[in-house]
Design a protein around this motif. Structure first.
Motif, short mmCIF file in Angstrom:
data_model
loop_
_atom_site.label_atom_id
_atom_site.label_comp_id
_atom_site.label_asym_id
_atom_site.label_seq_id
_atom_site.Cartn_x
_atom_site.Cartn_y
_atom_site.Cartn_z
N ALA A 179 0.82 -1.22 0.00
CA ALA A 179 0.00 0.00 0.00
C ALA A 179 0.85 1.27 0.00
O ALA A 179 0.40 2.33 -0.44
CB ALA A 179 -0.93 0.00 1.22
N GLU A 180 2.10 1.16 0.46
CA GLU A 180 3.01 2.30 0.47
C GLU A 180 3.94 2.31 -0.73
O GLU A 180 4.90 3.10 -0.78
CB GLU A 180 3.84 2.29 1.77
CG GLU A 180 3.01 2.36 3.04
CD GLU A 180 2.17 3.63 3.10
OE1 GLU A 180 2.70 4.69 2.69
OE2 GLU A 180 1.01 3.57 3.54
N GLY A 181 3.67 1.43 -1.71
CA GLY A 181 4.49 1.37 -2.91
C GLY A 181 5.82 0.66 -2.72
O GLY A 181 6.69 0.71 -3.59
N ARG A 182 5.98 -0.05 -1.62
CA ARG A 182 7.27 -0.67 -1.31
C ARG A 182 7.35 -2.10 -1.83
O ARG A 182 6.35 -2.80 -1.90
CB ARG A 182 7.50 -0.66 0.21
CG ARG A 182 7.58 0.73 0.81
CD ARG A 182 7.58 0.67 2.33
NE ARG A 182 6.36 0.03 2.85
CZ ARG A 182 5.98 0.05 4.12
NH1 ARG A 182 6.73 0.69 5.00
NH2 ARG A 182 4.88 -0.55 4.51
N PHE A 183 8.57 -2.50 -2.18
CA PHE A 183 8.85 -3.89 -2.55
C PHE A 183 10.16 -4.31 -1.90
O PHE A 183 11.01 -3.48 -1.56
CB PHE A 183 8.95 -4.04 -4.07
CG PHE A 183 10.16 -3.38 -4.67
CD1 PHE A 183 11.34 -4.08 -4.88
CD2 PHE A 183 10.12 -2.04 -5.04
CE1 PHE A 183 12.46 -3.46 -5.41
CE2 PHE A 183 11.23 -1.40 -5.59
CZ PHE A 183 12.41 -2.11 -5.78
N ARG A 184 10.33 -5.61 -1.71
CA ARG A 184 11.59 -6.13 -1.20
C ARG A 184 11.74 -7.58 -1.66
O ARG A 184 10.77 -8.30 -1.85
CB ARG A 184 11.67 -6.02 0.32
CG ARG A 184 10.55 -6.71 1.08
CD ARG A 184 10.59 -6.39 2.57
NE ARG A 184 9.47 -6.99 3.27
CZ ARG A 184 9.48 -8.21 3.81
NH1 ARG A 184 10.59 -8.95 3.72
NH2 ARG A 184 8.42 -8.69 4.43
N LEU A 185 12.97 -7.98 -1.84
CA LEU A 185 13.27 -9.33 -2.29
C LEU A 185 14.67 -9.71 -1.84
O LEU A 185 15.47 -8.86 -1.44
CB LEU A 185 13.16 -9.43 -3.81
CG LEU A 185 14.10 -8.55 -4.63
CD1 LEU A 185 15.26 -9.38 -5.19
CD2 LEU A 185 13.35 -7.86 -5.77
N ARG A 186 14.95 -11.00 -1.91
CA ARG A 186 16.29 -11.50 -1.60
C ARG A 186 16.84 -12.23 -2.83
O ARG A 186 16.10 -12.83 -3.59
CB ARG A 186 16.25 -12.45 -0.41
CG ARG A 186 15.94 -11.76 0.92
CD ARG A 186 15.89 -12.74 2.07
NE ARG A 186 14.79 -13.68 1.94
CZ ARG A 186 14.92 -15.00 1.86
NH1 ARG A 186 16.13 -15.55 1.87
NH2 ARG A 186 13.86 -15.79 1.75
N THR A 187 18.14 -12.16 -2.99
CA THR A 187 18.80 -12.82 -4.10
C THR A 187 20.27 -13.01 -3.75
O THR A 187 20.64 -12.98 -2.57
CB THR A 187 18.61 -12.01 -5.41
OG1 THR A 187 19.22 -12.71 -6.49
CG2 THR A 187 19.17 -10.61 -5.31
N VAL A 188 21.10 -13.19 -4.76
CA VAL A 188 22.55 -13.20 -4.56
C VAL A 188 23.15 -12.10 -5.42
O VAL A 188 22.59 -11.71 -6.44
CB VAL A 188 23.17 -14.57 -4.93
CG1 VAL A 188 22.77 -15.64 -3.92
CG2 VAL A 188 22.79 -14.99 -6.34
N ARG A 189 24.27 -11.57 -4.98
CA ARG A 189 24.89 -10.46 -5.70
C ARG A 189 25.30 -10.92 -7.10
O ARG A 189 26.02 -11.91 -7.24
CB ARG A 189 26.12 -9.97 -4.94
CG ARG A 189 26.55 -8.55 -5.28
CD ARG A 189 27.79 -8.20 -4.46
NE ARG A 189 28.08 -6.78 -4.44
CZ ARG A 189 28.70 -6.11 -5.41
NH1 ARG A 189 29.09 -6.77 -6.49
NH2 ARG A 189 28.94 -4.83 -5.30
N PRO A 190 24.84 -10.23 -8.15
CA PRO A 190 25.19 -10.65 -9.50
C PRO A 190 26.64 -10.32 -9.83
O PRO A 190 27.26 -9.46 -9.19
CB PRO A 190 24.24 -9.82 -10.38
CG PRO A 190 24.01 -8.57 -9.57
CD PRO A 190 23.99 -9.01 -8.13
N ALA A 191 27.16 -11.01 -10.82
CA ALA A 191 28.50 -10.73 -11.32
C ALA A 191 28.41 -10.14 -12.71
O ALA A 191 27.41 -10.33 -13.41
CB ALA A 191 29.33 -12.02 -11.36
#
Length: 288
Positions: A179-191
């Motif tokens: 509702a506040e326009g926020r997103f979050r995710l997890r991944t691994v640092r790309p090369a």
């Protein structure tokens, strides 16, 4: 008589042959293209051998395209055309986020993910990366229910469709803003990774003594009805190839801060996006 008399006479006949094209935009584009092509041939005095080789290159990039890669898109990227088109058509007059080229590896229908979920589905070793941000409109208001489509290469520099050891759709996912326009995710640092060099585009790079290595980055496609689809990338600020990207995709506002968190073994990227009003129109996927 409508007959060729000199090399210069071909152009006038070719463009007049297109005068009856019903679609005015197609007529304008093709006549302009023809004029520029003829001017190029005249300027460099193209030989028959060079012409034959050029046609062979065009045929080869088509033959080299398939489910694993799109050599035609890659050729446009390496010539700077993809970045030029993206910049010309996304001038961000109200401070909207800068666009970037789509690249040859986007796939439609990535898995829908919950907030905070990891897109590293198969065994994907690398530094954990937490990504978050907010999507806003040009008035600065948060955009709820926007789709944030993210995809990336692995820490060894391969997209999942290039690497049999990765699970299908690994390092790809779609997230919805709250509702506040926020997103979050997890991944691994790309090369960073080399663009494919096993086809005609690789031959071109070698002939020009250019390196193939793109700087590390994440791809984003942000969409919501009533807004123009934002296609962009965020680059790691510590990559050595930021100033020599072979597809000319790096602009200053696309450089993000991939910040290592001391004592945690992970990094964080916080990056916000601003959408432009317009039609929600998606590109055609370069690969299935």
């Amino acid at each position: 008589m409508n007959i060729v008399t000199t090399p210069h006479s071909v152009l006038d006949m070719a463009t007049r042959a297109m005068d009856r094209t019903p679609d005015p935009r197609l007529r304008t584009v093709m006549q302009s293209l023809t004029r520029h092509l003829h001017a190029f041939v005249q300027e460099v005095k193209l030989t028959e051998e060079e012409f034959e080789r050029a046609l062979g290159f065009i045929v080869a990039i088509g033959q080299a395209s398939g489910e694993k890669k799109n050599e035609v898109v890659l050729a446009a990227d390496l010539l700077g055309v993809s970045t030029l088109v993206a910049l010309l058509n996304n001038q961000d007059p109200q401070g909207e986020s800068p666009a970037a080229l789509l690249g040859p590896f986007w796939r439609a229908n990535a898995p829908v993910c919950d907030a905070g979920e990891s897109i590293a589905r198969s065994e994907t070793p690398g530094m954990p990366l937490e990504v978050s941000g907010t999507v806003r409109n040009s008035a600065g208001q948060p955009v709820a229910g926007a789709t944030v489509d993210v995809w990336q290469a692995s820490p060894v520099g391969l997209y999942e469709n290039q690497d049999e050891s990765q699970e299908d759709m690994n390092l790809r996912g779609r997230f919805e803003t709250d509702a506040e326009g926020r997103f979050r995710l997890r991944t691994v640092r790309p090369a960073g990774y080399p663009v494919p060099t096993d086809g005609p585009c690789g031959e071109l790079l070698r002939a020009q003594q250019r390196h193939p290595n793109r700087p590390a980055h994440l791809h984003f496609m942000v969409s919501k009805p009533g807004h123009k689809v934002l296609i962009t990338q965020v680059f790691a600020d510590d990559d050595e190839n930021l100033e020599s990207d072979p597809v000319f995709g790096v602009t200053r506002r696309l450089i993000g801060r991939f910040e290592p968190q001391e004592g945690t073994g992970l990094a964080r990227l916080q990056h916000d996006f601003v959408l432009e009003p317009g039609e929600m129109k998606f590109p055609h996927p370069p690969i299935p």
